[in-house]
Design a protein around this motif. Structure first.
Motif, PDB file in Angstrom:
ATOM      1  N   ILE A 363      38.847   6.176  48.354  1.00 61.93           N
ATOM      2  CA  ILE A 363      37.590   5.713  48.952  1.00 61.93           C
ATOM      3  C   ILE A 363      36.464   6.708  48.689  1.00 61.93           C
ATOM      4  CG2 ILE A 363      36.434   5.256  51.155  1.00 61.93           C
ATOM      5  CD1 ILE A 363      39.091   4.111  52.159  1.00 61.93           C
ATOM      6  N   THR A 364      36.782   8.011  48.770  1.00 69.08           N
ATOM      7  CA  THR A 364      35.769   9.046  48.592  1.00 69.08           C
ATOM      8  C   THR A 364      35.337   9.195  47.138  1.00 69.08           C
ATOM      9  OG1 THR A 364      36.663  10.287  50.467  1.00 69.08           O
ATOM     10  CG2 THR A 364      35.239  11.498  48.949  1.00 69.08           C
ATOM     11  N   HIS A 365      36.276   9.132  46.209  1.00 66.26           N
ATOM     12  CA  HIS A 365      35.979   9.448  44.816  1.00 66.26           C
ATOM     13  C   HIS A 365      35.864   8.231  43.903  1.00 66.26           C
ATOM     14  CE1 HIS A 365      37.559  13.294  46.396  1.00 66.26           C
ATOM     15  NE2 HIS A 365      36.734  13.843  45.536  1.00 66.26           N
ATOM     16  N   LEU A 366      36.441   7.106  44.307  1.00 65.36           N
ATOM     17  CA  LEU A 366      36.319   5.889  43.503  1.00 65.36           C
ATOM     18  C   LEU A 366      35.540   4.846  44.311  1.00 65.36           C
ATOM     19  CD1 LEU A 366      39.947   5.781  42.000  1.00 65.36           C
ATOM     20  CD2 LEU A 366      37.850   6.599  40.901  1.00 65.36           C
ATOM     21  N   ALA A 367      36.252   3.935  44.933  1.00 61.85           N
ATOM     22  CA  ALA A 367      35.623   2.923  45.790  1.00 61.85           C
ATOM     23  C   ALA A 367      36.707   2.275  46.618  1.00 61.85           C
ATOM     24  CB  ALA A 367      34.895   1.878  44.954  1.00 61.85           C
ATOM     25  N   ILE A 368      36.323   1.723  47.759  1.00 59.61           N
ATOM     26  CA  ILE A 368      37.310   1.080  48.625  1.00 59.61           C
ATOM     27  C   ILE A 368      37.966  -0.103  47.922  1.00 59.61           C
ATOM     28  CG2 ILE A 368      35.686  -0.506  49.748  1.00 59.61           C
ATOM     29  CD1 ILE A 368      37.210   0.081  52.383  1.00 59.61           C
ATOM     30  N   THR A 369      37.240  -0.715  46.975  1.00 60.34           N
ATOM     31  CA  THR A 369      37.799  -1.855  46.240  1.00 60.34           C
ATOM     32  C   THR A 369      38.885  -1.431  45.254  1.00 60.34           C
ATOM     33  OG1 THR A 369      35.954  -1.627  44.683  1.00 60.34           O
ATOM     34  CG2 THR A 369      35.725  -3.279  46.430  1.00 60.34           C
ATOM     35  N   SER A 370      39.040  -0.135  45.028  1.00 63.06           N
ATOM     36  CA  SER A 370      40.074   0.365  44.113  1.00 63.06           C
ATOM     37  C   SER A 370      41.432   0.523  44.790  1.00 63.06           C
ATOM     38  CB  SER A 370      39.652   1.717  43.517  1.00 63.06           C
ATOM     39  OG  SER A 370      38.459   1.602  42.774  1.00 63.06           O
ATOM     40  N   LEU A 371      41.460   0.397  46.111  1.00 59.55           N
ATOM     41  CA  LEU A 371      42.704   0.637  46.843  1.00 59.55           C
ATOM     42  C   LEU A 371      43.879  -0.225  46.368  1.00 59.55           C
ATOM     43  CD1 LEU A 371      41.380   1.079  50.510  1.00 59.55           C
ATOM     44  CD2 LEU A 371      42.304   2.867  49.010  1.00 59.55           C
ATOM     45  N   PRO A 372      43.701  -1.549  46.200  1.00 64.20           N
ATOM     46  CA  PRO A 372      44.867  -2.366  45.824  1.00 64.20           C
ATOM     47  C   PRO A 372      45.494  -1.966  44.496  1.00 64.20           C
ATOM     48  CG  PRO A 372      43.133  -3.758  46.712  1.00 64.20           C
ATOM     49  CD  PRO A 372      42.536  -2.399  46.518  1.00 64.20           C
ATOM     50  N   TRP A 373      44.685  -1.730  43.472  1.00 65.07           N
ATOM     51  CA  TRP A 373      45.302  -1.412  42.178  1.00 65.07           C
ATOM     52  C   TRP A 373      45.920  -0.013  42.171  1.00 65.07           C
ATOM     53  CZ3 TRP A 373      43.846   2.728  39.280  1.00 65.07           C
ATOM     54  CH2 TRP A 373      42.531   3.198  39.351  1.00 65.07           C
ATOM     55  N   VAL A 374      45.356   0.907  42.936  1.00 68.83           N
ATOM     56  CA  VAL A 374      45.985   2.224  43.060  1.00 68.83           C
ATOM     57  C   VAL A 374      47.338   2.087  43.764  1.00 68.83           C
ATOM     58  CG1 VAL A 374      45.808   4.510  44.121  1.00 68.83           C
ATOM     59  CG2 VAL A 374      43.813   3.498  43.005  1.00 68.83           C
ATOM     60  N   GLY A 375      47.378   1.256  44.817  1.00 65.79           N
ATOM     61  CA  GLY A 375      48.648   0.979  45.489  1.00 65.79           C
ATOM     62  C   GLY A 375      49.652   0.364  44.537  1.00 65.79           C
ATOM     63  N   ALA A 376      49.193  -0.544  43.672  1.00 64.18           N
ATOM     64  CA  ALA A 376      50.081  -1.175  42.689  1.00 64.18           C
ATOM     65  C   ALA A 376      50.639  -0.145  41.708  1.00 64.18           C
ATOM     66  CB  ALA A 376      49.321  -2.261  41.931  1.00 64.18           C
ATOM     67  N   VAL A 377      49.822   0.824  41.324  1.00 62.32           N
ATOM     68  CA  VAL A 377      50.270   1.875  40.403  1.00 62.32           C
ATOM     69  C   VAL A 377      51.388   2.706  41.043  1.00 62.32           C
ATOM     70  CG1 VAL A 377      49.594   4.034  39.275  1.00 62.32           C
ATOM     71  CG2 VAL A 377      48.128   2.021  39.083  1.00 62.32           C
ATOM     72  N   LEU A 378      51.224   3.060  42.324  1.00 63.51           N
ATOM     73  CA  LEU A 378      52.240   3.858  43.016  1.00 63.51           C
ATOM     74  C   LEU A 378      53.567   3.107  43.112  1.00 63.51           C
ATOM     75  CD1 LEU A 378      50.010   5.328  45.858  1.00 63.51           C
ATOM     76  CD2 LEU A 378      51.108   6.629  44.022  1.00 63.51           C
ATOM     77  N   VAL A 379      53.500   1.833  43.481  1.00 68.59           N
ATOM     78  CA  VAL A 379      54.726   1.025  43.544  1.00 68.59           C
ATOM     79  C   VAL A 379      55.313   0.868  42.142  1.00 68.59           C
ATOM     80  CG1 VAL A 379      55.705  -1.210  44.183  1.00 68.59           C
ATOM     81  CG2 VAL A 379      53.908  -0.199  45.584  1.00 68.59           C
ATOM     82  N   GLY A 380      54.427   0.732  41.144  1.00 67.34           N
ATOM     83  CA  GLY A 380      54.875   0.614  39.762  1.00 67.34           C
ATOM     84  C   GLY A 380      55.649   1.835  39.293  1.00 67.34           C
ATOM     85  N   LEU A 381      55.236   3.015  39.734  1.00 66.13           N
ATOM     86  CA  LEU A 381      55.976   4.231  39.394  1.00 66.13           C
ATOM     87  C   LEU A 381      57.393   4.175  39.970  1.00 66.13           C
ATOM     88  CD1 LEU A 381      53.237   6.976  39.987  1.00 66.13           C
ATOM     89  CD2 LEU A 381      54.150   6.192  37.788  1.00 66.13           C
ATOM     90  N   GLY A 382      57.501   3.701  41.218  1.00 64.93           N
ATOM     91  CA  GLY A 382      58.820   3.530  41.830  1.00 64.93           C
ATOM     92  C   GLY A 382      59.654   2.523  41.059  1.00 64.93           C
ATOM     93  N   LEU A 383      59.011   1.441  40.606  1.00 72.32           N
ATOM     94  CA  LEU A 383      59.700   0.400  39.841  1.00 72.32           C
ATOM     95  C   LEU A 383      60.235   0.960  38.524  1.00 72.32           C
ATOM     96  CD1 LEU A 383      60.492  -2.551  39.269  1.00 72.32           C
ATOM     97  CD2 LEU A 383      58.169  -2.904  38.380  1.00 72.32           C
ATOM     98  N   ILE A 384      59.430   1.748  37.835  1.00 73.52           N
ATOM     99  CA  ILE A 384      59.853   2.336  36.555  1.00 73.52           C
ATOM    100  C   ILE A 384      61.073   3.235  36.752  1.00 73.52           C
ATOM    101  CG2 ILE A 384      59.178   3.953  34.732  1.00 73.52           C
ATOM    102  CD1 ILE A 384      56.303   2.834  35.048  1.00 73.52           C
ATOM    103  N   LEU A 385      61.031   4.079  37.791  1.00 74.27           N
ATOM    104  CA  LEU A 385      62.170   4.950  38.084  1.00 74.27           C
ATOM    105  C   LEU A 385      63.415   4.130  38.416  1.00 74.27           C
ATOM    106  CD1 LEU A 385      60.462   7.735  40.256  1.00 74.27           C
ATOM    107  CD2 LEU A 385      61.228   7.912  37.882  1.00 74.27           C
TER     108      LEU A 385
END
Length: 399
Positions: A363-385
């Protein structure tokens, strides 16, 4: 796991599993209430104890840290206590912590009371998952764990709004009093309906820790933490996202969160059945589904109807993965299932804290609208592992 001489496992499965599981569900419901109800009562607590809102917010942070750090330690120290007796002791400690909260004269005492209740959280779910899975046949273990965990999800739909209502109309101390009463009901249920079980030889503390430190087990704890981080990156800031971007009024957010909770409850039960059907394919498939849903949320957040539908599906998928992960972790640590199960909750709470921090940074460095795709990236890392581990296991089995 052996039962006492007066009761066979077959008899327990035939006669008492439903009511026994219900007793554990009531306990998880009470714990869910005490964890989350404070969020709606922070202004009341801050005003009554003459502290700032930010200071009152540390009651939430310290609770999460208490779960993450204290629960595995408590599980190790109590690993030789029979499961039923340990569950009863945990509920007594839970009742004590909430009772102290009712009469806490100052902020420091309330903080200490929150830490006491936090200690019971992870250990109760860890030991409770082992007991729940022991009450049913191996083919229904994940479903049994999901039933016990359902108390935590139902608490978000019924318990937290009810506790908040009580606190706002009768004072925040009354909320903790009602939670203590729920703890007493759970204690009675465990005493009466959960069967006595003879403890297997769990080995030394060193052996328990060694069983937990297997690389594959640690990998799945990391996978669970990444999934929770993705969830809480978005969920922590869901209210401002819905009001500022989607355009909902504040009073609508409560009902949307109730709908999210309904999705969570449905997903938890369905996820248990999916995991009993095909454990790892179900876990990986659900992680993939969460990635897709969060990616879609990047676009649907601008439409009220689409946003609500997405949030419901997101809640269902996010919590459907938990029973399978819990059983997977217990399977990987057969010599220390309770410690592994408890550590799974600790890893999840670390993921919660990390997700909230990452979301704030976004929210501070990007935008509040970026939250969903950042969340998707984190879950995606778990999926890859998870995929890498699963493929490596399959290759090893075929060789």
């Amino acid at each position: 796991m052996e039962l006492s001489q007066t009761t066979t496992k077959k008899q327990v499965n035939k006669d008492k599993p439903s009511i026994s599981l219900l007793s554990l569900t009531v306990g998880s419901f009470a714990i869910g209430m005490t964890e989350f109800v404070i969020m709606g009562l922070l202004p009341n607590v801050a005003e009554d104890l003459n502290v700032s809102i930010s200071s009152a917010g540390q009651l939430i942070t310290m609770y999460a840290l208490g779960v993450a750090v204290g629960a595995p330690i408590l599980t190790v120290l109590t690993h030789r206590i029979p499961q039923k007796k340990l569950l009863c002791l945990l509920m007594v400690l839970f009742i004590l912590g909430n009772g102290i909260s009712v009469f806490a004269p100052n902020y420091e005492i309330l903080m200490a009371a929150r830490l006491i209740t936090a200690l019971t959280h992870g250990t109760f779910f860890g030991v409770g998952a082992v007991v729940a899975s022991s009450l049913v046949s191996p083919a229904k273990r994940a479903a049994a764990v999901s039933i016990m965990m359902a108390g935590l999800t139902i608490a978000n739909i019924i318990g937290v709004p009810l506790g908040t209502f009580i606190g706002q109309h009768m004072g925040w101390r009354a909320s903790f009093g009602s939670i203590a009463i729920m703890g007493m009901i759970a204690l009675i249920g465990i005493l009466v309906f959960v069967p006595n079980m003879r403890q297997e030889n769990t080995g030394s503390i060193t052996g328990q820790i060694t069983a937990l430190l297997k690389p594959k087990l640690l990998l799945y704890l990391l996978i669970g933490a990444l999934g929770n981080a993705g969830l809480f990156t978005v969920f922590t800031y869901i209210a401002p996202l819905l009001t500022q971007i989607t355009g909902f009024a504040e009073y609508h957010v409560t009902w949307i969160l109730v709908l999210f909770g309904c999705g969570v409850t449905i997903g938890n039960i369905v996820g248990g059945k999916l995991a009993d059907w095909k454990l790892m394919p179900a876990v990986l498939g659900l992680y993939f589904t969460i990635c897709i849903i969060l990616t879609l949320f990047t676009f649907t957040m601008y439409s009220p109807i689409a946003a609500v539908l997405t949030i419901f599906l997101w809640g269902a998928a996010s919590f459907a993965v938990f029973p399978g992960l819990q059983v997977r972790v217990m399977n990987l640590a057969q010599n220390a299932p309770a410690l592994a199960s408890t550590s799974s909750h600790s890893a999840g709470n670390l993921g919660n804290a990390a997700g909230a921090f990452i979301g704030g940074w976004v929210i501070t460095h990007l935008a509040i609208t970026s939250l969903p795709w950042v969340g998707a990236v984190l879950v995606g890392l778990g999926l890859i592992l998870g995929i890498a581990s699963y493929l490596a296991e399959r290759k090893l089995q075929q060789s």
